[in-house]
Design an enzyme around this catalytic site. Structure first.
Site, PDB file in Angstrom:
ATOM      1  N   ASP A  83       0.496   3.660   2.349  1.00  0.00           N
ATOM      2  CA  ASP A  83       0.312   4.212   3.688  1.00  0.00           C
ATOM      3  C   ASP A  83      -0.844   5.218   3.687  1.00  0.00           C
ATOM      4  OD1 ASP A  83       0.993   3.997   6.359  1.00  0.00           O
ATOM      5  OD2 ASP A  83       2.281   5.748   6.305  1.00  0.00           O
ATOM      6  N   ASP A 106       0.851  -1.203   0.000  1.00  0.00           N
ATOM      7  CA  ASP A 106       0.000   0.000   0.000  1.00  0.00           C
ATOM      8  C   ASP A 106       0.877   1.239   0.000  1.00  0.00           C
ATOM      9  OD1 ASP A 106       0.351   1.023   3.012  1.00  0.00           O
ATOM     10  OD2 ASP A 106       0.329  -1.152   3.015  1.00  0.00           O
TER      11      ASP A 106
HETATM   12  N1  ADE Z   1       2.357  -3.079   6.820  1.00  0.00           N
HETATM   13  C1  ADE Z   1       1.812  -3.023   5.597  1.00  0.00           C
HETATM   14  N2  ADE Z   1       1.438  -1.759   5.282  1.00  0.00           N
HETATM   15  C2  ADE Z   1       1.761  -0.996   6.354  1.00  0.00           C
HETATM   16  C3  ADE Z   1       1.633   0.376   6.636  1.00  0.00           C
HETATM   17  N3  ADE Z   1       1.101   1.229   5.770  1.00  0.00           N
HETATM   18  N4  ADE Z   1       2.073   0.816   7.844  1.00  0.00           N
HETATM   19  C4  ADE Z   1       2.623  -0.050   8.738  1.00  0.00           C
HETATM   20  N5  ADE Z   1       2.754  -1.358   8.517  1.00  0.00           N
HETATM   21  C5  ADE Z   1       2.338  -1.829   7.328  1.00  0.00           C
END
Ligand code: ADE
Length: 252
Positions: free
Chosen positions: A210, A208
């Site tokens: 974030d 992703d």
């Molecule tokens: N693991 C996968 N995506 C994450 C994110 N955006 N923040 C923290 N841990 C994650």
């Protein structure tokens, strides 16, 4: 057979080897997250342990990292590889990409992160200047190229405590600091591997963006569903890379 390579499984990565023998271990730090499974890959013993447990019952702040690393050390592994789900902090690091990280920033708190709770035998301050072993990084990068995955060479992972994701302000700060990916488990795994004398490698599977990408209003903040879905659809690439890396990882 004595395993040489240890692998931690992450979110959506709970098994690695078919026909693997489960080994139930206790350590002085308590039990690891699950039985460790040991099997042979091309003549090399590989031990696998899903860090969140077989049913993902352990959130990142409750994983017994000391027991997990100690279990691997006790089995005899010399090299530990820790794949992990991560959010990207940069537009060019896309969901589905892999990053063989070379630095980390610890923003966790309250975790048992050392084997040296007492200095009975004298001070024990290890260097963590370079948390990731160059030889292990090279083996992972070479395997990534051979398997055709999109693999970024180097990057800093900032490790948050979780289990919640970052606020927009935290995420903007992490981006402005120049860090590359964000995760919840690389610390204290890296520190404990160093204290245990194990070579260590970390490989991020980006799931992703974030809280989004600066200037792109269409990117929604990360959700748990997105992380698990993207991880599930890409985990076979991580598996293939690890299989391809085993022979090189065994040469110390
Ligand atoms: N693991 C996968 N995506 C994450 C994110 N955006 N923040 C923290 N841990 C994650």
């Amino acid at each position: 057979m004595t395993p040489e390579i240890g692998i931690f499984g992450g979110s959506g990565f709970y098994t690695f080897l078919d026909d693997a023998e489960p080994v139930t271990l206790e350590t002085e730090w308590g039990p690891p997250s699950a039985p460790v499974t040991v099997a042979e890959v091309g003549g090399v013993g590989v031990a696998f342990l899903p860090r969140h447990g077989l049913g993902h019952e352990l959130p990142p702040h409750r994983v017994n990292y000391r027991a997990n690393v100690e279990a691997m050390r006790r089995l005899g592994v010399h090299t530990l590889v820790a794949p992990f789900a991560a959010g990207s902090l940069r537009p060019e690091i896309r969901p589905g990409d892999l990053v063989v990280v070379d630095q980390l920033v610890d923003r966790t708190w309250g975790r048992a992160d050392t084997f040296h709770d007492r200095f009975d035998d004298g001070p024990r301050h290890v260097s963590l200047a370079d948390p990731y072993t160059p030889r292990v990084r090279r083996a992972l990068l070479d395997a990534g190229r051979r398997t055709g995955a999109t693999v970024h060479d180097g990057g800093t992972v900032v490790v948050i405590n979780g289990p919640r994701f970052s606020t927009r302000a935290e995420s903007a700060w992490h981006r402005q600091a120049g860090w590359h990916v964000v995760n919840m488990t690389q610390y204290p795994e890296a520190a404990l591997a160093r204290e245990a004398g194990l070579d260590f490698g970390g490989i991020a599977l980006v799931t992703d963006y974030d809280t989004g990408v600066d200037g792109d209003p269409d990117v929604a903040p990360v959700s748990q569903e997105e992380v698990f879905e993207v991880f599930r659809s890409n985990v076979d690439r991580v598996r293939a890379l690890l299989f391809a890396a085993v022979a090189d990882l065994a040469v110390r």
